[in-house]
Scaffold this motif. Structure first.
Motif, short mmCIF file in Angstrom:
data_model
loop_
_atom_site.label_atom_id
_atom_site.label_comp_id
_atom_site.label_asym_id
_atom_site.label_seq_id
_atom_site.Cartn_x
_atom_site.Cartn_y
_atom_site.Cartn_z
N GLY A 76 -1.21 -3.74 5.72
CA GLY A 76 -1.07 -5.22 4.65
C GLY A 76 0.12 -5.18 4.27
N ALA A 77 0.71 -6.30 3.90
CA ALA A 77 2.34 -6.61 2.90
C ALA A 77 2.08 -5.72 1.58
N GLY A 86 1.74 -5.12 -2.14
CA GLY A 86 1.21 -6.20 -2.54
C GLY A 86 0.26 -6.75 -2.57
N SER A 87 -0.52 -6.61 -1.08
CA SER A 87 -1.77 -7.04 -1.10
C SER A 87 -3.05 -5.94 -1.29
N GLY A 88 -3.05 -5.37 -1.74
CA GLY A 88 -4.65 -4.49 -2.38
C GLY A 88 -4.59 -3.17 -1.26
N LYS A 89 -3.90 -2.79 -0.34
CA LYS A 89 -4.23 -1.32 0.44
C LYS A 89 -4.69 -0.09 -1.16
N SER A 90 -3.59 0.00 -2.50
CA SER A 90 -3.91 1.18 -3.39
C SER A 90 -4.38 1.00 -4.12
N THR A 91 -4.92 -0.91 -4.24
CA THR A 91 -5.88 -1.01 -5.06
C THR A 91 -7.45 -0.41 -4.31
N ASP A 146 -2.08 8.74 0.19
CA ASP A 146 -1.61 7.32 -0.62
C ASP A 146 -0.15 7.64 0.08
N GLU A 147 0.82 7.09 1.58
CA GLU A 147 1.82 7.49 1.71
C GLU A 147 2.15 8.93 2.20
N ILE A 176 -2.60 5.12 3.66
CA ILE A 176 -1.82 4.46 4.04
C ILE A 176 -0.73 4.77 3.96
N PHE A 177 -0.13 4.22 5.34
CA PHE A 177 0.95 5.08 5.85
C PHE A 177 1.86 3.46 6.11
N HIS A 178 2.94 3.19 5.53
CA HIS A 178 4.45 2.28 6.01
C HIS A 178 4.77 2.57 7.09
N ASP A 179 5.25 3.99 6.93
CA ASP A 179 5.67 5.26 9.01
C ASP A 179 5.64 4.52 9.92
#
Lengths: 225, 258
Positions: free
Chosen positions: A41-42, A44-49, A170-171, A201-204
Motif C-alpha cells: 500500500g502507498a 501513509g496507507s496504514g501499514k505501519s499503523t 518493518d523494512e 513491510i518490504f519496500h524492496d
C-alpha cells in the motif's frame, strides 16, 4: 498464528482542536505458521499503523487481533509483556537502546529475559552478529555510534536471536548492501522453515517477491474513511 | 497466569489541608514488573510514592503487599515495627538525593553492611565479603570500601545507595527520580545497571520520574499523573506512542528531539 479481524482505529488529536482522524476500519488478515505475508500500500496507507497495533504499542479501538493464544486488542500490559517475551518478535526500523551498553549485550538481551544463561545468550549473539558481518571489534562498543546500516543489522540480530513463533518485520532490508540483504533474506527463510508466522513491510520489491507467500494491500482498510 | 499481584494499591487519597496531593489512585503491580510514574512537578507522584512506601499516611486507601511470610497484608494497617522490618527486608527505597538514603559519616562498606546487620547478619567476614561483592556489582572498586560517601562523586553515591538497598535481596524497590541530578553519561550507566539488576533479581519496581526517556528504557508500564490524579495508564510504549489523554499528548509532544 496471527489473526486480525474487523479491526478499526482512529486518532484523536486533543491539542489540535480535538480533531478525530479515523485511519482504519474493517482490517482483516491471517498469517499461518511457516508463512510470510507482505503488507503493501502507498506510504501513509496504514501499514505501519497495523503493524504497531499487532505489536501493541498502538491501541486497537475495535475488532480483534490474536497472536497465538493472546488477544492483543484490550490486553492488560502484562499479557503483552509476556507475549513479547516469548512469542512475538519485532524488527523495527529504529534501534532504541540504553546508551553505552555493548552491542553484544544489546543483541543477547531478549534471550537473557527468557532466562537463558548469560554465557549461552552471548554465544548465540556472537553467531548472529558474525552472520550479519558485524566485525568482532565492534561487539564491545555501543551501537549508538554505528552507521545506519550497522545499527539496522544489530536490530536484525536482536530480532532473530530467538526463534519467535510470530514475527513482525518493518523494512528489514532497508539500508543494507547486497551481501547483507541476502543474509537477512536467508534468516527470514530459515525462520519460516522453523514454522514462524511472519508479517512484513518490504519496500524492496525483489526482497518481497523472494520471501513473501502472499501480499495484503492495506489500502482497502482505510477506503471511505 | 495464576500468580498474585505483589502490590495492590487501591483508592489512595492524600490531601494537604484543602489541597489535593493525590486522589483515588489504584493499580496492581505484578512480580517482575517495573512501573513508571510520570507527571510534572506538583502532579502528586512523589506524594503517592511516599504514601505507598509508608513514609506518609494517606487519608484513605489500601496498600496490600504480598509478604514473604504471611501473604497479602495491608501495609497501612501494620504497626511501626512491622513496617520498619518490611522496609529493611522485602522493600527498598532509592532516594533522588543519595544523602537521604546513605549514612554520610559511615564508610561505603559500612553503608552496605549496616543493612545486612539490620536483618540479623552478625558474621563480620561474610558481611564484608557481601559488601565487596555488591560494591563490585555497582562498579565501585573494592579499594574504596573504607572511604566515606562524601568522598564519592554524585553518580558513585547513587550507585552506593542502590547497593545498600539491594544487598538484602528485596522484592520491591521504590525509586524517586533515581537518575535526577546526574550527568547524562552517568545516567546511562545507572540505567544499564538498574535494568540488569531488575532482570537478574526478578525485582518489581515503582519509579517516579519526569524523564520520559528513562521510563521508556526502564518501565514496562506507565502511569501519567496530573493535579494529583491518574489521567492515563498502560503499557509504556503504548502510552508514549499512542497517548489517549490530552495531557499525555501534550507531555509526549513537548519532549525535545536530540
Amino acid at each position: 498464528m496471527i489473526a486480525v479481524a474487523n479491526v478499526s482505529k482512529s486518532f484523536t488529536l486533543h491539542n489540535q482542536g480535538s480533531a478525530v482522524l479515523p485511519v482504519m476500519a474493517g482490517a482483516a488478515l491471517r498469517v499461518a505458521a511457516g508463512e510470510c505475508v507482505g503488507l503493501i500500500g502507498a506510504s501513509g496507507s496504514g501499514k505501519s499503523t497495523l503493524m504497531r497495533m499487532i505489536w501493541g504499542n498502538y491501541r486497537t479501538d475495535g475488532g480483534s487481533i490474536r497472536v497465538g493464544e493472546t488477544e492483543v486488542a484490550g490486553a492488560e500490559p502484562r499479557e503483552i509483556i509476556a507475549l513479547r517475551r516469548g512469542t512475538l518478535g519485532y524488527v523495527s526500523q529504529f534501534l532504541r537502546v540504553v546508551p553505552r551498553v555493548p552491542t553484544i549485550e544489546v543483541v543477547a538481551e531478549p534471550l537473557m529475559r527468557l532466562g537463558v544463561a548469560p554465557d549461552a545468550a552471548r554465544a548465540r549473539a556472537e553467531t548472529v552478529l558474525t552472520r550479519l558481518n558485524i566485525p568482532e571489534r565492534l561487539w564491545t562498543l555501543s551501537p549508538t555510534t554505528f552507521s545506519g546500516g550497522e545499527q539496522q543489522r544489530v536490530n536484525i540480530a536482536r530480532g532473530f536471536i530467538h526463534d519467535w513463533p510470530a514475527m513482525l518485520l518493518d523494512e528489514p532490508t532497508a539500508s543494507l548492501d547486497a551481501g547483507n540483504r541476502a543474509v537477512v533474506l536467508d534468516l527470514i527463510r530459515e525462520a519460516k522453515s522453523r514454522g514462524s508466522a511472519i508479517l512484513g513491510i518490504f519496500h524492496d520489491e525483489d526482497a518481497r517477491n523472494q520471501v513473501c507467500d502472499r501480499l495484503v494491500d492495506v489500502t482497502g482498510f482505510s477506503e471511505g474513511l | 497466569m495464576t500468580e498474585h499481584p505483589l502490590l495492590q494499591v487501591s483508592d489512595i487519597t492524600k490531601t494537604y489541608g484543602g489541597r489535593i496531593g493525590c486522589a483515588d489512585v489504584s493499580f496492581d503491580l505484578w512480580p517482575g514488573e517495573v512501573m513508571g510514574i510520570v507527571g510534572e512537578s506538583g502532579s502528586g507522584k512523589s506524594t503517592l510514592l511516599s504514601c505507598m512506601a509508608g513514609h506518609l499516611a494517606p487519608d484513605s486507601g489500601r496498600v496490600i503487599f504480598d509478604t514473604r511470610s504471611d501473604g497479602p497484608r495491608d501495609v497501612l494497617a501494620m504497626n511501626e515495627p512491622e513496617r520498619r522490618m518490611l522496609a529493611r527486608t522485602d522493600w527498598a527505597f532509592v532516594h533522588q538525593n543519595p544523602r537521604d538514603g546513605l549514612r554520610m559519616g559511615v564508610s561505603a562498606g559500612g553503608n552496605v553492611g549496616e543493612r545486612l546487620m539490620a536483618v540479623g547478619a552478625r558474621h563480620y567476614g561474610s558481611i564484608r565479603e557481601q559488601a565487596v561483592d555488591w560494591l563490585g556489582r555497582v562498579e565501585i572498586s573494592s579499594d574504596r570500601i573504607d572511604d566515606r560517601p562524601r568522598q564519592f562523586s554524585g553518580g558513585m553515591q547513587q550507585r552506593l545507595q542502590i547497593a545498600r538497598n539491594l544487598v538484602t535481596g528485596p522484592r520491591l524497590v521504590f525509586m524517586d527520580e533515581p537518575t535526577g541530578g546526574l550527568d547524562v553519561s552517568v545516567q546511562a550507566r545507572l540505567l544499564d545497571l538498574l535494568r540488569g539488576l531488575v532482570r537478574q533479581m526478578g525485582l518489581s519496581a515503582v519509579i517516579v520520574t519526569h524523564d520520559l526517556a528513562v521510563v521508556r528504557l526502564l518501565a514496562d508500564r506507565l502511569m501519567v499523573m496530573k493535579d494529583g490524579r491518574v489521567v492515563e495508564q498502560g503499557l509504556t510504549d503504548q502510552v508514549l506512542d499512542d497517548p489517549q489523554h490530552a495531557y499525555t499528548q501534550l507531555l509526549v509532544s513537548s519532549v525535545l528531539q536530540v
